[in-house]
Design a protein around this motif. Sequence first.
Motif, mmCIF file in Angstrom:
data_model
loop_
_atom_site.group_PDB
_atom_site.id
_atom_site.type_symbol
_atom_site.label_atom_id
_atom_site.label_comp_id
_atom_site.label_asym_id
_atom_site.label_seq_id
_atom_site.Cartn_x
_atom_site.Cartn_y
_atom_site.Cartn_z
ATOM 1 N N ALA A 216 -15.215 9.648 -4.768
ATOM 2 C CA ALA A 216 -14.511 10.575 -3.883
ATOM 3 C C ALA A 216 -13.199 11.024 -4.519
ATOM 4 O O ALA A 216 -12.820 12.196 -4.438
ATOM 5 C CB ALA A 216 -14.248 9.899 -2.541
ATOM 6 N N LEU A 217 -12.505 10.083 -5.176
ATOM 7 C CA LEU A 217 -11.226 10.425 -5.807
ATOM 8 C C LEU A 217 -11.419 11.462 -6.904
ATOM 9 O O LEU A 217 -10.659 12.428 -7.004
ATOM 10 C CB LEU A 217 -10.590 9.166 -6.422
ATOM 11 C CG LEU A 217 -9.869 8.224 -5.466
ATOM 12 C CD1 LEU A 217 -9.281 7.053 -6.238
ATOM 13 C CD2 LEU A 217 -8.767 8.965 -4.725
ATOM 14 N N LEU B 219 1.143 4.005 -2.924
ATOM 15 C CA LEU B 219 0.819 5.417 -2.714
ATOM 16 C C LEU B 219 2.033 6.289 -3.007
ATOM 17 O O LEU B 219 1.913 7.386 -3.548
ATOM 18 C CB LEU B 219 0.320 5.644 -1.285
ATOM 19 C CG LEU B 219 -1.056 5.003 -0.983
ATOM 20 C CD1 LEU B 219 -1.354 5.048 0.506
ATOM 21 C CD2 LEU B 219 -2.162 5.699 -1.750
ATOM 22 N N GLU B 220 3.232 5.769 -2.647
ATOM 23 C CA GLU B 220 4.446 6.536 -2.943
ATOM 24 C C GLU B 220 4.714 6.597 -4.443
ATOM 25 O O GLU B 220 5.304 7.554 -4.944
ATOM 26 C CB GLU B 220 5.647 5.924 -2.218
ATOM 27 C CG GLU B 220 5.685 6.319 -0.754
ATOM 28 C CD GLU B 220 6.764 5.609 0.032
ATOM 29 O OE1 GLU B 220 7.001 5.990 1.177
ATOM 30 O OE2 GLU B 220 7.375 4.657 -0.504
ATOM 31 N N LYS C 295 0.837 -1.209 0.000
ATOM 32 C CA LYS C 295 0.000 0.000 0.000
ATOM 33 C C LYS C 295 0.864 1.247 0.000
ATOM 34 O O LYS C 295 0.660 2.172 -0.791
ATOM 35 C CB LYS C 295 -0.898 0.024 1.242
ATOM 36 C CG LYS C 295 -2.014 -1.005 1.211
ATOM 37 C CD LYS C 295 -2.824 -0.912 2.494
ATOM 38 C CE LYS C 295 -3.661 -2.150 2.705
ATOM 39 N NZ LYS C 295 -4.232 -2.205 4.055
ATOM 40 N N VAL C 296 1.864 1.255 0.902
ATOM 41 C CA VAL C 296 2.708 2.447 1.006
ATOM 42 C C VAL C 296 3.482 2.662 -0.285
ATOM 43 O O VAL C 296 3.563 3.774 -0.798
ATOM 44 C CB VAL C 296 3.670 2.314 2.210
ATOM 45 C CG1 VAL C 296 4.750 3.380 2.157
ATOM 46 C CG2 VAL C 296 2.892 2.426 3.505
ATOM 47 N N ALA D 146 -0.184 6.534 -6.470
ATOM 48 C CA ALA D 146 -1.601 6.212 -6.354
ATOM 49 C C ALA D 146 -2.238 7.131 -5.317
ATOM 50 O O ALA D 146 -1.544 7.781 -4.538
ATOM 51 C CB ALA D 146 -1.777 4.753 -5.948
ATOM 52 N N ASP D 147 -3.569 7.180 -5.321
ATOM 53 C CA ASP D 147 -4.256 8.086 -4.402
ATOM 54 C C ASP D 147 -5.048 7.368 -3.328
ATOM 55 O O ASP D 147 -5.376 7.943 -2.305
ATOM 56 C CB ASP D 147 -5.188 8.998 -5.206
ATOM 57 C CG ASP D 147 -4.414 9.833 -6.193
ATOM 58 O OD1 ASP D 147 -3.985 10.933 -5.806
ATOM 59 O OD2 ASP D 147 -4.191 9.366 -7.328
ATOM 60 N N ASP D 148 -5.377 6.111 -3.592
ATOM 61 C CA ASP D 148 -6.133 5.358 -2.594
ATOM 62 C C ASP D 148 -5.933 3.880 -2.882
ATOM 63 O O ASP D 148 -5.450 3.502 -3.944
ATOM 64 C CB ASP D 148 -7.622 5.732 -2.658
ATOM 65 C CG ASP D 148 -8.346 5.403 -1.345
ATOM 66 O OD1 ASP D 148 -7.708 4.866 -0.426
ATOM 67 O OD2 ASP D 148 -9.557 5.693 -1.263
ATOM 68 N N TYR D 149 -6.303 3.048 -1.916
ATOM 69 C CA TYR D 149 -6.119 1.617 -2.113
ATOM 70 C C TYR D 149 -7.363 0.888 -1.642
ATOM 71 O O TYR D 149 -8.120 1.389 -0.799
ATOM 72 C CB TYR D 149 -4.919 1.101 -1.331
ATOM 73 C CG TYR D 149 -4.997 1.462 0.135
ATOM 74 C CD1 TYR D 149 -4.380 2.613 0.605
ATOM 75 C CD2 TYR D 149 -5.711 0.672 1.032
ATOM 76 C CE1 TYR D 149 -4.474 2.972 1.931
ATOM 77 C CE2 TYR D 149 -5.809 1.029 2.355
ATOM 78 C CZ TYR D 149 -5.189 2.178 2.807
ATOM 79 O OH TYR D 149 -5.290 2.535 4.116
ATOM 80 N N ARG E 273 -12.286 14.757 -5.352
ATOM 81 C CA ARG E 273 -11.116 15.331 -4.696
ATOM 82 C C ARG E 273 -10.149 15.922 -5.709
ATOM 83 O O ARG E 273 -9.576 16.984 -5.501
ATOM 84 C CB ARG E 273 -10.393 14.246 -3.897
ATOM 85 C CG ARG E 273 -10.538 14.438 -2.439
ATOM 86 C CD ARG E 273 -10.250 13.231 -1.639
ATOM 87 N NE ARG E 273 -9.141 12.405 -2.117
ATOM 88 C CZ ARG E 273 -8.754 11.302 -1.488
ATOM 89 N NH1 ARG E 273 -9.379 10.923 -0.394
ATOM 90 N NH2 ARG E 273 -7.777 10.588 -1.943
#
Lengths: 223, 447
Positions: free
Chosen positions: A114-115, A91-92, A87-88, A95-98, A118
Amino acid sequence: MRVLIVEDEAALAGQLVAALRGAGFVVDSAKDGEEGFYFGEEYDYDAAIIDLGLPRLDGMGLIRKLRAAERNMPVLILTARGNWQDKVKGLEAGADDYLTKPFQMEELLARLNALIRRAAGYSSPVLEHGELKLDTAKKDVRLSGAPVDLTAYEYKVLEYLMLNPNRVVSKTELTDHLYEQDFDRDSNVIEVFVGRLRKKLDPLNPIRTVRGQGYRFFSDRDV
Amino acid sequence: MKAGIQTRLFFITTLVLGSCLTLAGYILDRSFKASVLTGAEQQLRLVTYSLMGVVDFVDGRVSLSAELPEPRLNQPESGLYASVQMRESVRAWRSPSALTSDVPFPEHVLAMEPGEFQFTEVTDAAAPFYYLSYAVIWGADDGTVLTFTVASETSAFERSMQDFRRNLLFGLTAVLLLFVAAQFLALRWGLSPLRQMADEVRQLEAGDREALSRVYPAELQGLAENLDRFVEHERRSRSRYRNALEDLAHSLKTPLAVVRNALSTANGSNNGSGSDLVREQLARMESTVHHQLSRAAVRGPVVVGSTVVLATLVERLVRALRTAYRDRSIDVSQRIDPELRVRGDEGDLMEIFGNLLENAFKYTGARITIQATRVAAGIEVCIDDDGPGIPEHLREDVLHRGIRADEVQPGQGIGLSVVAELVSLYSSTLSIDSSPLGGARIRLVLK
């Protein structure tokens, strides 16, 4: 809203496509990372759903390549292992969400909405413009508190314009984001929808025509 | 712990060298003494001959035909004395040096055969002497046998022997000390690769180094390479294991997702109870798969391990969580010493802190604090939030049986129970408390 799905499992990809189409999205589906990158680079998407375990080019690599190619649409990653390292790293990578498999389709749709919201700078699911309120979760539009009766396509046009306020949106862009590829681009159906929208949103007139270029949604919001 | 190699080698070589030097000292001492005695005898013989040259024997009396050749025989108490005795007469000639002192000339020498030399050493008396006696037939006519005895005090010889002994002891001690020092240095230098290897293995254990350096002497090179290969093998088999798990997770969870979605799509057309049962069983399968895979993925404390900078790990997680929870404006403050390192597998630690921090993000109102302090038992990490907190009667359940305290936000139960298991694997402790911020405080004590 045009969404890219990159998922190698045919059955799951089929379900995602069906669910997203059902929710009013325009969907492209790729079955591996390389194909995903081809689509992502070729077309303009409002969001992408990317599985981390992809053949040829894995999800992490795909996200990095897309970001390097300055594709900035929000990305939702699907991970089977659901461990934090993945996940980290995802996101690094940009990506914006998982979302961890298996997931509830409703949750996926909620996260996706939501993405997109946002990315347009809205933190609430309700987009507001003066007396006009558009609830992206309920797909409900109200003018001075009274419900506005819109068809699915009228809603999509309004939502897209409200998510891209104060920016000229061409007719081609609108058709690209709101219709599947086989749509007849020469037809004046967009003009018809915008005309009907204006009538339904009267006396508020937030949609301006920029001659020869497209439409612009005027908002007092700073985005 | 057993004595070190250096100590052992040092001890044994010092012992052997000590014995060798003692033995050498003993032999040298004996040889020197023998040569001193031979010297003394030689010297006394010369005195005897010269005495014989000046002695006259007339009418049973001894007289001198000339001056005594050895001046010490004239000087009283000089330490060198002489006597000439006859078998028939007790009365004998004595050198002037012996007239004032009572030199105990031996009597038994009178029984000696003519032509015989006899060297005697008397050391037990108050005044120790060396004696040399020589019996001779004086004059061919009457066959009188005269016995010449020359006595010398031993003190001069003793002195030279003592000098020699002192020098010998001094010399040998110096040799021993020099050798011991050289030995110590040689051992240090000779064993330094071993010490280096031990240091590097320690660093390897602590995760401060990936492999041993390549500069070992031939004898250790093989061992170093094997050790490296072992470490590398371990690393590889772990990553193989992880990949296998990843594949397994992927191939189990994706079909589960498909079935679940198919079920909810079919739900509208299908009639109730049958699909409810399937959904219920599906949920059980999902949670089992998730739980067991999470457990299997745990690496646990490792022998050839790594240390992780806690502040960096937490920062990465917080940054990731901020991305995922962008909608909420949450004030996260982190008070962790940037130098603080935690021993363990990075994946495991991420799992622990990821789940704990995600819970904090989910349940907090607007503030989260993370602080780490060194305590006697290890490192204490407190994660505080200002959310609703966890009621006291539910705290044990949440930690130990993974029962959900809150049905509204799913996923939490499994998360915390996996964390609790992980934490216990690291023989660390996890507890829930009330936070001064108003919400929950998760206290983690890492060993």
